[in-house]
Design a protein around this motif. Structure first.
Motif, PDB file in Angstrom:
ATOM      1  N   CYS A  62       0.817  -1.217   0.000  1.00 26.50           N
ATOM      2  CA  CYS A  62       0.000   0.000   0.000  1.00 26.50           C
ATOM      3  C   CYS A  62       0.845   1.258   0.000  1.00 26.50           C
ATOM      4  N   ARG A  63       1.900   1.273   0.787  1.00 24.82           N
ATOM      5  CA  ARG A  63       2.700   2.497   0.859  1.00 24.82           C
ATOM      6  C   ARG A  63       3.514   2.718  -0.410  1.00 24.82           C
ATOM      7  N   ALA A  64       3.963   1.620  -1.042  1.00 24.26           N
ATOM      8  CA  ALA A  64       4.763   1.748  -2.259  1.00 24.26           C
ATOM      9  C   ALA A  64       3.910   1.889  -3.512  1.00 24.26           C
ATOM     10  N   ARG A 115      12.197  14.170  -4.155  1.00 17.28           N
ATOM     11  CA  ARG A 115      11.475  13.446  -3.099  1.00 17.28           C
ATOM     12  C   ARG A 115      10.495  12.471  -3.755  1.00 17.28           C
ATOM     13  N   ALA A 116      10.959  11.261  -3.947  1.00 19.30           N
ATOM     14  CA  ALA A 116      10.219  10.302  -4.768  1.00 19.30           C
ATOM     15  C   ALA A 116       8.866   9.935  -4.187  1.00 19.30           C
ATOM     16  N   LEU A 117       8.798   9.632  -2.877  1.00 19.36           N
ATOM     17  CA  LEU A 117       7.522   9.239  -2.274  1.00 19.36           C
ATOM     18  C   LEU A 117       6.567  10.423  -2.198  1.00 19.36           C
ATOM     19  N   GLY A 118       7.089  11.583  -1.857  1.00 18.61           N
ATOM     20  CA  GLY A 118       6.243  12.773  -1.841  1.00 18.61           C
ATOM     21  C   GLY A 118       5.684  13.076  -3.224  1.00 18.61           C
ATOM     22  N   ALA A 119       6.540  13.006  -4.243  1.00 15.94           N
ATOM     23  CA  ALA A 119       6.104  13.308  -5.604  1.00 15.94           C
ATOM     24  C   ALA A 119       5.107  12.277  -6.114  1.00 15.94           C
ATOM     25  N   ALA A 120       5.343  11.001  -5.805  1.00 12.63           N
ATOM     26  CA  ALA A 120       4.444   9.942  -6.277  1.00 12.63           C
ATOM     27  C   ALA A 120       3.046  10.108  -5.700  1.00 12.63           C
ATOM     28  N   GLN A 163      -4.929  -1.286  -7.844  1.00 10.67           N
ATOM     29  CA  GLN A 163      -5.884  -1.933  -6.940  1.00 10.67           C
ATOM     30  C   GLN A 163      -5.574  -1.612  -5.480  1.00 10.67           C
ATOM     31  N   LEU A 164      -4.298  -1.544  -5.151  1.00  7.21           N
ATOM     32  CA  LEU A 164      -3.916  -1.252  -3.766  1.00  7.21           C
ATOM     33  C   LEU A 164      -4.181   0.208  -3.414  1.00  7.21           C
ATOM     34  N   LEU A 165      -4.033   1.097  -4.371  1.00 10.18           N
ATOM     35  CA  LEU A 165      -4.387   2.496  -4.110  1.00 10.18           C
ATOM     36  C   LEU A 165      -5.872   2.621  -3.791  1.00 10.18           C
ATOM     37  N   THR A 166      -6.693   1.899  -4.548  1.00 12.18           N
ATOM     38  CA  THR A 166      -8.132   1.902  -4.283  1.00 12.18           C
ATOM     39  C   THR A 166      -8.437   1.274  -2.928  1.00 12.18           C
ATOM     40  N   ALA A 167      -7.726   0.184  -2.615  1.00  8.76           N
ATOM     41  CA  ALA A 167      -7.964  -0.514  -1.351  1.00  8.76           C
ATOM     42  C   ALA A 167      -7.581   0.349  -0.156  1.00  8.76           C
TER      43      ALA A 167
END
Length: 297
Positions: free
Chosen positions: A45-47, A128-133, A85-89
């Motif tokens: 979920c986080r990735a 900032r990869a996670l922030g940007a994503a 699917q995980l983003l939706t979940a």
């Protein structure tokens, strides 16, 4: 020493973001998709905003987890559910958790969500990869979900800056855990359970810190060690501050005032433990006086 605005805002916003890690709804949603276990759920979920990346990328960006721990979950998670699917979940799980925790959530958080979204849109994302994503994702419609996405963007942007500060201080992933533990954060036992560094790896990392004059024979930070750890925290705050400076004092003060009772209700519910490996603290005296009563409405 007074708390910086960037640190204060992280601390009061973090409980709302952390719902997705600790509420049982997330695990229920990912179990339904076929994911196996809580850690696969967490890493997947986080990735997910990054796409179907490999374990080396996730370990590098999350930083303080043992690479082998990440590799037990990624890339297998993508065989059970796509990142989409995980983003939706995860958003659906936050929706159900917040509706259970807060009375009439969309009405209660509408103004808070407006402010948080504006702050998130000002959060730095370059490098900032996670922030940007997370910032690249479409915004949901419901205010309580807008608030969660905003707190997530702000948290991941700050976290990326924190990793940059650790790299600049030449603290390895394991040493990041050791030094924050020695500075009064979660214990070695908590970190070993939740980050999976072995006794041998922990001892080797401690030995290196001692050779650099940062840790004494009893595992206590030396003066130089405390100074370096403080440098990491100060750098993290400074790198996050550019977004809050653009947001402005008045707006930050209003968001702080509005989010406190919401975060207080979340912490009073026990969903997010006050002592956790995210090193986020919420002291009992910070709970609004009506938090417990409000939760029962």
């Amino acid at each position: 020493m007074s708390e910086s605005r960037a640190r204060r805002m992280w601390r009061v916003l973090e409980p709302y973001h952390a719902i997705s890690y600790f509420a049982p709804d997330t695990r229920q949603a990912t179990d339904a998709l076929g994911l196996r276990g809580g850690w696969m759920s967490y890493f997947g979920c986080r990735a997910a905003p990054l796409g179907a990346v490999g374990p080396d990328v996730v370990a590098a960006l999350f930083y303080n987890f043992h690479p082998s721990m990440v590799a037990r979950a990624i890339p297998d998670a993508w065989n059970y559910a796509s990142p989409e699917q995980l983003l939706t979940a995860r958003l659906g799980a936050v929706d159900s958790a917040v509706r259970r925790l807060l009375p009439d959530p969309s009405t209660a958080v509408r103004r808070t969500a407006e402010l948080a979204r504006r702050a998130a849109e000002l959060a730095p994302v370059a490098g900032r990869a996670l922030g940007a994503a997370n910032a690249a994702l479409e915004w949901p419609d419901e205010p309580h979900l807008v608030l969660w996405q905003a707190t997530t963007i702000l948290r991941e942007s700050r976290g990326d800056g924190h990793v940059a500060a650790l790299v600049g201080a030449e603290l390895s992933p394991c040493q990041a855990c050791i030094t924050i533990s020695a500075a009064g954060g979660p214990s070695k036992q908590v970190f070993q359970v939740n980050r999976r560094w072995s006794d041998e790896e922990w001892a080797e990392a401690e030995d290196d810190l001692r050779s650099r004059g940062l840790l004494d024979a009893d595992g206590v930070l030396t003066e130089a060690g405390r100074a370096l750890r403080q440098q990491v925290e100060d750098t993290t705050d400074r790198l996050a501050e550019q977004g809050w400076s653009a947001f402005g004092d008045e707006s930050a003060a209003e968001l702080d005032r509005l989010i406190r009772p919401i975060s207080g209700m979340i912490m009073a519910s026990g969903v997010v433990p006050p002592d956790n490996p995210m090193a986020m603290r919420w002291e009992p005296e910070e709970l609004p006086p009506t938090a417990s009563a409000d939760l029962g409405r």
